[in-house]
Write a protein that holds these residues in place. Structure first.
Motif, PDB file in Angstrom:
ATOM      1  N   ASP A 128      50.468  96.199  31.380  1.00 42.47           N
ATOM      2  CA  ASP A 128      49.275  95.637  30.748  1.00 42.47           C
ATOM      3  C   ASP A 128      49.257  94.127  30.988  1.00 42.47           C
ATOM      4  OD1 ASP A 128      47.160  96.214  28.266  1.00 42.47           O
ATOM      5  OD2 ASP A 128      47.982  94.185  28.259  1.00 42.47           O
ATOM      6  N   PRO A 129      48.154  93.559  31.491  1.00 39.78           N
ATOM      7  CA  PRO A 129      48.123  92.126  31.802  1.00 39.78           C
ATOM      8  C   PRO A 129      48.462  91.224  30.618  1.00 39.78           C
ATOM      9  CG  PRO A 129      46.238  93.231  32.787  1.00 39.78           C
ATOM     10  CD  PRO A 129      46.899  94.228  31.878  1.00 39.78           C
ATOM     11  N   ASP A 130      48.161  91.689  29.394  1.00 38.61           N
ATOM     12  CA  ASP A 130      48.460  90.893  28.215  1.00 38.61           C
ATOM     13  C   ASP A 130      49.696  91.394  27.467  1.00 38.61           C
ATOM     14  OD1 ASP A 130      46.378  88.940  28.387  1.00 38.61           O
ATOM     15  OD2 ASP A 130      44.954  90.513  27.848  1.00 38.61           O
ATOM     16  N   LEU A 131      50.475  92.253  28.122  1.00 36.88           N
ATOM     17  CA  LEU A 131      51.782  92.683  27.650  1.00 36.88           C
ATOM     18  C   LEU A 131      51.750  93.532  26.384  1.00 36.88           C
ATOM     19  CD1 LEU A 131      53.886  89.455  28.345  1.00 36.88           C
ATOM     20  CD2 LEU A 131      53.382  91.357  29.873  1.00 36.88           C
ATOM     21  N   TRP A 132      50.637  94.206  26.148  1.00 36.81           N
ATOM     22  CA  TRP A 132      50.579  95.179  25.062  1.00 36.81           C
ATOM     23  C   TRP A 132      51.197  96.483  25.542  1.00 36.81           C
ATOM     24  CZ3 TRP A 132      49.567  93.702  20.274  1.00 36.81           C
ATOM     25  CH2 TRP A 132      48.796  92.548  20.072  1.00 36.81           C
ATOM     26  N   PRO A 133      51.628  97.339  24.607  1.00 36.24           N
ATOM     27  CA  PRO A 133      52.211  98.618  25.022  1.00 36.24           C
ATOM     28  C   PRO A 133      51.211  99.472  25.797  1.00 36.24           C
ATOM     29  CG  PRO A 133      52.742  98.158  22.729  1.00 36.24           C
ATOM     30  CD  PRO A 133      51.724  97.137  23.139  1.00 36.24           C
ATOM     31  N   MET A 134      51.726 100.161  26.813  1.00 35.60           N
ATOM     32  CA  MET A 134      50.907 101.094  27.574  1.00 35.60           C
ATOM     33  C   MET A 134      50.889 102.449  26.854  1.00 35.60           C
ATOM     34  SD  MET A 134      52.201 100.401  31.503  1.00 35.60           S
ATOM     35  CE  MET A 134      53.884 100.981  31.203  1.00 35.60           C
ATOM     36  N   ALA A 159      61.143  88.033  24.869  1.00 35.18           N
ATOM     37  CA  ALA A 159      61.967  88.215  26.071  1.00 35.18           C
ATOM     38  C   ALA A 159      61.185  87.913  27.342  1.00 35.18           C
ATOM     39  CB  ALA A 159      62.519  89.640  26.121  1.00 35.18           C
ATOM     40  N   GLN A 160      59.856  88.037  27.274  1.00 31.29           N
ATOM     41  CA  GLN A 160      59.039  87.753  28.466  1.00 31.29           C
ATOM     42  C   GLN A 160      59.100  86.271  28.837  1.00 31.29           C
ATOM     43  OE1 GLN A 160      57.814  88.243  25.463  1.00 31.29           O
ATOM     44  NE2 GLN A 160      56.382  86.554  25.092  1.00 31.29           N
ATOM     45  N   GLU A 161      59.429  85.396  27.901  1.00 29.37           N
ATOM     46  CA  GLU A 161      59.573  83.977  28.205  1.00 29.37           C
ATOM     47  C   GLU A 161      60.952  83.677  28.786  1.00 29.37           C
ATOM     48  OE1 GLU A 161      58.755  81.900  24.621  1.00 29.37           O
ATOM     49  OE2 GLU A 161      56.606  82.369  24.637  1.00 29.37           O
ATOM     50  N   LEU A 162      61.934  84.472  28.405  1.00 31.46           N
ATOM     51  CA  LEU A 162      63.282  84.312  28.948  1.00 31.46           C
ATOM     52  C   LEU A 162      63.354  84.827  30.385  1.00 31.46           C
ATOM     53  CD1 LEU A 162      66.331  83.674  28.429  1.00 31.46           C
ATOM     54  CD2 LEU A 162      66.553  86.071  27.710  1.00 31.46           C
ATOM     55  N   LEU A 163      62.780  86.008  30.614  1.00 32.59           N
ATOM     56  CA  LEU A 163      62.842  86.623  31.940  1.00 32.59           C
ATOM     57  C   LEU A 163      61.607  87.501  32.141  1.00 32.59           C
ATOM     58  CD1 LEU A 163      64.505  87.119  34.544  1.00 32.59           C
ATOM     59  CD2 LEU A 163      65.546  89.081  33.371  1.00 32.59           C
ATOM     60  N   PRO A 164      60.534  86.949  32.691  1.00 34.77           N
ATOM     61  CA  PRO A 164      59.318  87.746  32.915  1.00 34.77           C
ATOM     62  C   PRO A 164      59.588  88.895  33.879  1.00 34.77           C
ATOM     63  CG  PRO A 164      58.871  85.393  33.162  1.00 34.77           C
ATOM     64  CD  PRO A 164      60.362  85.551  33.108  1.00 34.77           C
ATOM     65  N   TYR A 165      58.935  90.022  33.627  1.00 33.52           N
ATOM     66  CA  TYR A 165      59.077  91.167  34.523  1.00 33.52           C
ATOM     67  C   TYR A 165      58.408  90.852  35.855  1.00 33.52           C
ATOM     68  CZ  TYR A 165      59.125  96.063  36.005  1.00 33.52           C
ATOM     69  OH  TYR A 165      59.335  97.236  36.692  1.00 33.52           O
ATOM     70  N   LYS A 166      59.098  91.177  36.949  1.00 37.20           N
ATOM     71  CA  LYS A 166      58.644  90.742  38.272  1.00 37.20           C
ATOM     72  C   LYS A 166      57.420  91.502  38.767  1.00 37.20           C
ATOM     73  CE  LYS A 166      62.797  91.482  39.713  1.00 37.20           C
ATOM     74  NZ  LYS A 166      64.018  91.648  40.548  1.00 37.20           N
ATOM     75  N   GLY A 172      45.875  87.672  33.125  1.00 35.96           N
ATOM     76  CA  GLY A 172      46.058  87.646  31.692  1.00 35.96           C
ATOM     77  C   GLY A 172      47.254  86.812  31.288  1.00 35.96           C
ATOM     78  N   LEU A 173      47.901  87.214  30.206  1.00 37.56           N
ATOM     79  CA  LEU A 173      49.071  86.494  29.717  1.00 37.56           C
ATOM     80  C   LEU A 173      50.210  86.532  30.735  1.00 37.56           C
ATOM     81  CD1 LEU A 173      50.598  85.008  27.487  1.00 37.56           C
ATOM     82  CD2 LEU A 173      51.139  87.237  26.479  1.00 37.56           C
ATOM     83  N   ARG A 174      50.360  87.647  31.438  1.00 35.58           N
ATOM     84  CA  ARG A 174      51.415  87.762  32.436  1.00 35.58           C
ATOM     85  C   ARG A 174      51.294  86.659  33.491  1.00 35.58           C
ATOM     86  NH1 ARG A 174      54.303  92.103  33.813  1.00 35.58           N
ATOM     87  NH2 ARG A 174      52.853  93.526  32.805  1.00 35.58           N
ATOM     88  N   GLY A 175      50.070  86.329  33.878  1.00 36.59           N
ATOM     89  CA  GLY A 175      49.848  85.319  34.895  1.00 36.59           C
ATOM     90  C   GLY A 175      50.220  83.920  34.456  1.00 36.59           C
ATOM     91  N   GLU A 176      50.377  83.700  33.153  1.00 37.71           N
ATOM     92  CA  GLU A 176      50.732  82.381  32.632  1.00 37.71           C
ATOM     93  C   GLU A 176      52.245  82.164  32.564  1.00 37.71           C
ATOM     94  OE1 GLU A 176      48.867  81.996  28.866  1.00 37.71           O
ATOM     95  OE2 GLU A 176      46.855  82.506  29.610  1.00 37.71           O
ATOM     96  N   LEU A 177      53.022  83.216  32.756  1.00 37.17           N
ATOM     97  CA  LEU A 177      54.473  83.108  32.622  1.00 37.17           C
ATOM     98  C   LEU A 177      55.107  82.578  33.907  1.00 37.17           C
ATOM     99  CD1 LEU A 177      55.159  86.529  30.861  1.00 37.17           C
ATOM    100  CD2 LEU A 177      55.073  84.267  29.785  1.00 37.17           C
TER     101      LEU A 177
END
Length: 271
Positions: A128-134, A159-166, A172-177
């Motif tokens: 999910d682009p905004d990291l909500w549960p699928m 944890a997404q700020e420590l190590l974003p999923y590749k 969305g939010l994923r693109g900002e990490l």
């Protein structure tokens, strides 16, 4: 060796990992009292990063339970990993089995002997682009309804700020990490556990596809609500369906911009 694990191996992992996690991460923990201290239990959590298993394990251990994860059976073929996994009682999952109940055979046995099993119902890190549960897979619901084990929903954030999923689209939010591992400044791991999901309306029902999907949706809804509380935001009304999105993209690629490609001319086609 006790019930498939070594107490010495478990103590060893605690001695190594507990101070490391206390030093590396800050904590915002909520609802630890919702994790039962005894008996077989399923911890069902959202998955946002390859780093969240350690943060989740720390939370569960400090709640009074030793966390047992499910890992691909092929990882048990690696000598060093095999020693650690077998020693601490981690559970192999046989993904090459066509029968889902056989694939989770060892997990059922572990629940019946009172282990605390860690599950990610989504099956992978969220896309999910905004990291909500699928949408969730049905393994957790199947295990709970077959064994009677309680399902404790848990949400994690940070944890997404420590190590974003590749993997996944950079939107969305994923693109900002920022890509990569970012231990400094210390990140806060927010974890919240809710009361066990009420699955009583499915008790005694045959484990049909509809029943399993309905129970799975009940579990995912509670996880999403807990995550909304951590993020102080409203979860989306419709969950991201990774399999559906992939199928739609595959179909679009086959059809091309001009629509479906007509079949090639052949004998008897009139061409």
């Amino acid at each position: 060796m006790r019930d498939g694990y070594s107490p010495a191996w478990r103590r060893f992992t605690i001695v190594i990992l507990r101070p490391l996690l206390y030093g590396l991460l800050k904590r915002d923990w909520r609802g630890r009292g919702n994790v039962p201290r005894t008996g077989g239990v399923i911890i069902a959590a959202n998955h946002i990063s390859e780093a969240d298993p350690l943060a989740l394990a720390h939370f569960v251990y400090e709640s009074g339970r030793y966390p047992v994860y499910l890992a691909k059976s092929t990882l048990f073929d690696v000598p060093l990993l095999r020693a650690v996994f077998r020693g601490t009682g981690q559970i192999p999952v046989y993904r090459d089995r066509t029968d889902a109940s056989l694939a989770l055979r060892d997990a059922e046995e572990a629940l019946r002997r009172g282990e605390c099993l860690m599950f990610y119902p989504e099956g992978s890190c969220t896309r999910d682009p905004d990291l909500w549960p699928m949408t969730g897979q049905t393994g957790v619901a199947r295990m709970a309804l077959k064994t009677g084990a309680a399902v404790v929903p848990v949400a994690t954030w940070g944890a997404q700020e420590l190590l974003p999923y590749k993997k996944g689209e950079a939107t969305g939010l994923r693109g900002e990490l920022k890509k990569g591992f970012h231990p400094f400044p210390r990140k806060t791991m927010k974890v919240a556990a809710g009361p066990p999901v009420d699955l009583s309306k499915y008790a005694g029902e045959p484990l049909t596809k509809d029943i399993l999907h309905a129970a799975t949706e009940d579990i995912m809804e509670q996880i999403a609500l807990l995550l909304g509380g951590l993020r102080e935001a409203e979860p989306p009304a419709v969950r991201y369906d990774h399999h559906k999105v992939r199928e739609e993209r595959r179909r679009a690629a086959e059809e091309g911009p001009a629509g479906p490609v007509p079949p090639a001319a052949g004998p008897g086609s009139g061409a």
